[in-house]
Design an enzyme around this catalytic site. Structure first.
Site, PDB file in Angstrom:
ATOM      1  N   HIS A 113      -5.156   7.720  -1.876  1.00  0.00           N
ATOM      2  CA  HIS A 113      -6.083   6.709  -1.381  1.00  0.00           C
ATOM      3  C   HIS A 113      -7.274   6.547  -2.319  1.00  0.00           C
ATOM      4  CE1 HIS A 113      -4.485   6.998   2.958  1.00  0.00           C
ATOM      5  NE2 HIS A 113      -3.900   6.038   2.283  1.00  0.00           N
TER       6      HIS A 113
ATOM      7  N   HIS B 246       0.839  -1.203   0.000  1.00  0.00           N
ATOM      8  CA  HIS B 246       0.000   0.000   0.000  1.00  0.00           C
ATOM      9  C   HIS B 246       0.880   1.262   0.000  1.00  0.00           C
ATOM     10  CE1 HIS B 246      -3.425   2.583   1.341  1.00  0.00           C
ATOM     11  NE2 HIS B 246      -2.431   3.257   1.899  1.00  0.00           N
ATOM     12  N   GLU B 247       1.848   1.304   0.911  1.00  0.00           N
ATOM     13  CA  GLU B 247       2.678   2.510   1.035  1.00  0.00           C
ATOM     14  C   GLU B 247       3.482   2.761  -0.243  1.00  0.00           C
ATOM     15  OE1 GLU B 247       2.133   4.548   3.280  1.00  0.00           O
ATOM     16  OE2 GLU B 247       0.933   3.197   4.501  1.00  0.00           O
TER      17      GLU B 247
ATOM     18  N   HIS C 229       1.797   4.879  -2.634  1.00  0.00           N
ATOM     19  CA  HIS C 229       2.001   6.323  -2.430  1.00  0.00           C
ATOM     20  C   HIS C 229       3.357   6.747  -2.982  1.00  0.00           C
ATOM     21  CE1 HIS C 229      -1.586   6.706  -0.103  1.00  0.00           C
ATOM     22  NE2 HIS C 229      -1.148   6.021   0.940  1.00  0.00           N
TER      23      HIS C 229
END
Lengths: 544, 94
Positions: free
Chosen positions: A134, A124-125, A128
Site C-alpha cells: 500500500h 489495485h489488487e 499486490h
C-alpha cells in the site's frame, strides 16, 4: 510507493478466473473483460504481459468468495473490506480474492450511486499480485482506501514508478512483433540496381503501432492464421456445440476467432438437428446424428456458466474394517486396533485428571498408576451415547464446566460425564465456525490464559465459552504457534501446566511465554505417554 | 481485574489497527494477558498506531480516535495490511 520484496521471476504472466469460485452476481464473460482491462493498466506501464488461460494453475487466479474462504483473511459482508491479494509466489501467491457480498459494478457509474467498481479494485489488487504494497499517496492506485475510478483512468505516477522499479518500463516494441510472420520490417524496401522494377508487399504494421501506414485498416488483425500453431489466439468456443447463437452476449467480442472454420459468433449456425420421431406418442428418444456421443451429458467445462459444477465431496469417515486376524499365538484381535507403542493419536485430552488418548474407534486411559489394563477399548464403551459405528473422533477436550466435548466431522457431541447432553450433536457452525470447515484437528483449554482454542489445518480460533461462539477477529494463522506447523493431530495441557502438541508419532512441548516449541525436533510419543520401552517405540531417525 | 482505559481503546479500533498492521499482533494471546497489567505501555503503542493510521490515511494526526479517524475506519478498503510485517518482522520502506 512501497515494494514488498517478492517479485515474479518471469514477465509473461498468466491469469484466470477461478473455475469454482466465480462471482455469483456477475456475468463471468464481462467480469473477465474487466479483469483483463485492470491487468492492462499494469501491462501498459511495465514490461509485464498477461495472458488469460483456462486453468487454475495460472500465476494469478482470481476468485470471488464470501466470509471465511480457506485463508486467514475472511471477508466481512458488504462494505469495509472489498478484496485482498497475495504477493508473488508459488501456490496462492499472486492470487486475488474478491468479496462476493459486495455490489460490484462492471461499468463506471455516478459517484453517488451505490456499488463498487470492480475495475478499480481489481487494478489495485493486481498491484499486490505483482509485488506492490500500500502507498500512503492519496490518489495513487495502491492507496488502501477505495477512491472510485475516473472515466479516463491512467496509472498514477506513484504506481508507475513502483511497477517500473520492479519490472522496468515498457519496451517500445509490442510483444506481438515477436511472431515471426508478422515481424515489422525495420528497413524500408530498397530499389534494385537492375533495370527491372520489383514491387514489394508492404509489411504488416499493427494499427496501434506508431509507424502504422495511414491507409492500413484499423480492424485488421495481426493474429496468425494457423489455429493449431497459435491456440492462444483461437480459444475454444464456450459450450460448443450446444449454444448455436449468442443472444445473451450481444457484445461478445466479434473479432475473436474460433478453432473451427465454420464458427463465427455473429453468424447464424446450422447445427445437426435431431431426426424427429413420427410415432405418437414417441416411443424412444430421438436420435441425434453427428452430435458427440456423450450428449446430453456434457463433460465438466469450467467456461460453461450453466454447468452444474461438481460439488465438494462430503466428508466421509474412514471405512470401518471388520476383518479379524489371528496372531501367531492364536489370539484373535480386530485388525483396526491400534498398536499402543507405535501409532499416532487422533485426540488427547485430560479429563477428570486422567489422560485419555483416542485413536480410531479406540481409546486408552492413563491414570495415576499408569495405563489402565485392558485398554485400548472402544470409545463407545465409555461413552455409549456417542453414535453407534463411530470410527474416530477428531478432537476432545474437557470444558471449564466439566462437560466433555467430542468433535466428530462437522458435529459437536457434548457429554455430561458419560451421557450426551440434550440437544446435541450440534453443527460446528453453531460455534461460529465456518460452514466450509470439514473438521477440527484439535481443541484445548490453554492453561496460560484459560481460554479455549480450536485448531484446523492452517488456522486456529479462540472460543468464548461464555458467548458460545468463536471470537470475531479469528481465525488466525497457525504460525503464531511457532514450531508446530500446520495440520496438527492434537493438543492438550498436561498436569505440569505445559502445552503439548501432537503430530504423527511425535510431540512437542510448547513454551507458552515465548510462544514457540521448546525443542524443534519432535520427541516420540509412546515412551512418554504410553510408557513404552524406547527401543520399541522410538525411530532412530530424528523426528522433525 | 477488568481492562480499563475505555475498554482498552475499544476492541474494534484495536482490532482494526492490528488487522492492518499498525499494531503488533505477534503474540496476541500473550499480549491479551499482559495488557491488563501494563496498560500504560500499550497506551503509548496505541497512540502511535493511531497516529500512523492517520498519517497514512491523509487526515489530521492527533493520536486520538476522533471523528475523521472513525470515518476513515468505516470506509471501503483493501483487506491487506498497510504496514506489512515480514516473517522477520521488519518494515520495508522504499
Amino acid at each position: 510507493f512501497v515494494v514488498q520484496g517478492e517479485k515474479w521471476k518471469h514477465t509473461n504472466l498468466t491469469w484466470s478466473l477461478s473455475s469454482l469460485r466465480r462471482p455469483s452476481q456477475l456475468d463471468p464473460y464481462h467480469t473477465r473483460s474487466v479483469l483483463a482491462r485492470a491487468l492492462d493498466v499494469w501491462e501498459q506501464a511495465s514490461r509485464l504481459t498477461f495472458t488469460e488461460v483456462n486453468s487454475d494453475d495460472a500465476d494469478i487466479v482470481v476468485s470471488f468468495a464470501k466470509r471465511y474462504h480457506d485463508d486467514a483473511y475472511p471477508f466481512d459482508g458488504r462494505g469495509s473490506i472489498l478484496a485482498h491479494a497475495f504477493f508473488p509466489g508459488s501456490g496462492r501467491g499472486g492470487d486475488a480474492h474478491f468479496d462476493d457480498d459486495e455490489l460490484w459494478l462492471l461499468q463506471p457509474k455516478n459517484d453517488d450511486e451505490e456499488g463498487t467498481s470492480l475495475f478499480a479494485v481489481a487494478a489495485h489488487e493486481f498491484g499486490h499480485s505483482l509485488g506492490l504494497s500500500h502507498s500512503s499517496v492519496k490518489g495513487a492506485l495502491m492507496f488502501p482506501w477505495y477512491q472510485g475510478i475516473q472515466p479516463n483512468f491512467v496509472l498514477p505516477e506513484d504506481d508507475r514508478n513502483g511497477i517500473q522499479q520492479m519490472y522496468g518500463p515498457k519496451e517500445n516494441k509490442r510483444t506481438w512483433a515477436k511472431i515471426p510472420s508478422y515481424r515489422p520490417v525495420e528497413t524500408p524496401p530498397t530499389t534494385t540496381t537492375t533495370t527491372t522494377t520489383t514491387t514489394t508487399r508492404r509489411p504488416y504494421i499493427h494499427h496501434r503501432h506508431p509507424n502504422r501506414h495511414p491507409n492500413q485498416h484499423p480492424g485488421y488483425t495481426p493474429y496468425p492464421r494457423d489455429p493449431s500453431k497459435y491456440p492462444a489466439y483461437y480459444p475454444e468456443r464456450p459450450n460448443y456445440p450446444h449454444r448455436p447463437s449468442y443472444p445473451e452476449y450481444p457484445n461478445y467480442p466479434d473479432r475473436r476467432r474460433y478453432n473451427t472454420t465454420e464458427e463465427h459468433p455473429r453468424r447464424t449456425h446450422h447445427y445437426p438437428r435431431p431426426t424427429e420421431t413420427t410415432t405418437h406418442p414417441p416411443t424412444r428418444r430421438p436420435h441425434y446424428p453427428n452430435v458427440r456421443p456423450e450428449y446430453p451429458y456434457r463433460p465438466y467445462n469450467p467456461t460453461d456458466r450453466n454447468h452444474d459444477y461438481p460439488k465438494k465431496k462430503p466428508y466421509l469417515y474412514p471405512e470401518k474394517t471388520t476383518t479379524a486376524k489371528t496372531t501367531h499365538i492364536g489370539v484373535v484381535t480386530p485388525s483396526d486396533k491400534p498398536d499402543t507403542c507405535d501409532t499416532s493419536y487422533d485426540a488427547v485430552a485430560l479429563i477428570r485428571g486422567e489422560l485419555f488418548i483416542f485413536k480410531n474407534r479406540y481409546h486408552w486411559r492413563i491414570g495415576a498408576n499408569g495405563r489402565y489394563p485392558g485398554y485400548p477399548i472402544e470409545i463407545t464403551r465409555m461413552w455409549p451415547s456417542l453414535p453407534k459405528g463411530l470410527t474416530h473422533v477428531d478432537a476432545v477436550y474437557e470444558r471449564p464446566d466439566k462437560k466433555i466435548a467430542f468433535f466428530v466431522g462437522k458435529e459437536l457431541y457434548l457429554c455430561d460425564s458419560q451421557h450426551l447432553v440434550r440437544g446435541y450433536p450440534k453443527p460446528l457452525t453453531n460455534l461460529g465456525l465456518p460452514e466450509s470447515l470439514e473438521k477440527l484437528d484439535a481443541a484445548m483449554v490453554w492453561g496460560y490464559n484459560g481460554k479455549t482454542y480450536f485448531y484446523s489445518g492452517t488456522m486456529y480460533w479462540k472460543y468464548d465459552e461464555d458467548e458460545g461462539r468463536v471470537e470475531l477477529d479469528y481465525p488466525r494463522d497457525m504460525s503464531m504457534w511457532k514450531g508446530v506447523g500446520y495440520n496438527i493431530d492434537s493438543v492438550f495441557q498436561w498436569k505440569d501446566g505445559k502445552t503439548y502438541f501432537f503430530k504423527g508419532k511425535g510431540f512437542w512441548k510448547f513454551n507458552d511465554l515465548q510462544m514457540r516449541v521448546e525443542h524443534e525436533r519432535q520427541l516420540p510419543s509412546a515412551p512418554m505417554w504410553m510408557r513404552c520401552p524406547a527401543e520399541r517405540a522410538g525411530r532412530r531417525a530424528p523426528y522433525r | 481485574s477488568r481492562p480499563t482505559r475505555s475498554a482498552l481503546h475499544d476492541k474494534s479500533v484495536r482490532s482494526y489497527l492490528e488487522n492492518f498492521g499498525y499494531l503488533r499482533k505477534d503474540r496476541p494471546e500473550v499480549a491479551n494477558l499482559l495488557m491488563e497489567n501494563a496498560t500504560q505501555y500499550y497506551e503509548d503503542d496505541f497512540r502511535i498506531a493511531v497516529k500512523t493510521l492517520q498519517e497514512f490515511g491523509g487526515i489530521p494526526v492527533t493520536g486520538e480516535v476522533d471523528e475523521a479517524t472513525q470515518r476513515l475506519m468505516v470506509q471501503k478498503r483493501c483487506g491487506r495490511p498497510d504496514v506489512e510485517t515480514g516473517l522477520e518482522g521488519k518494515r520495508r520502506k522504499r
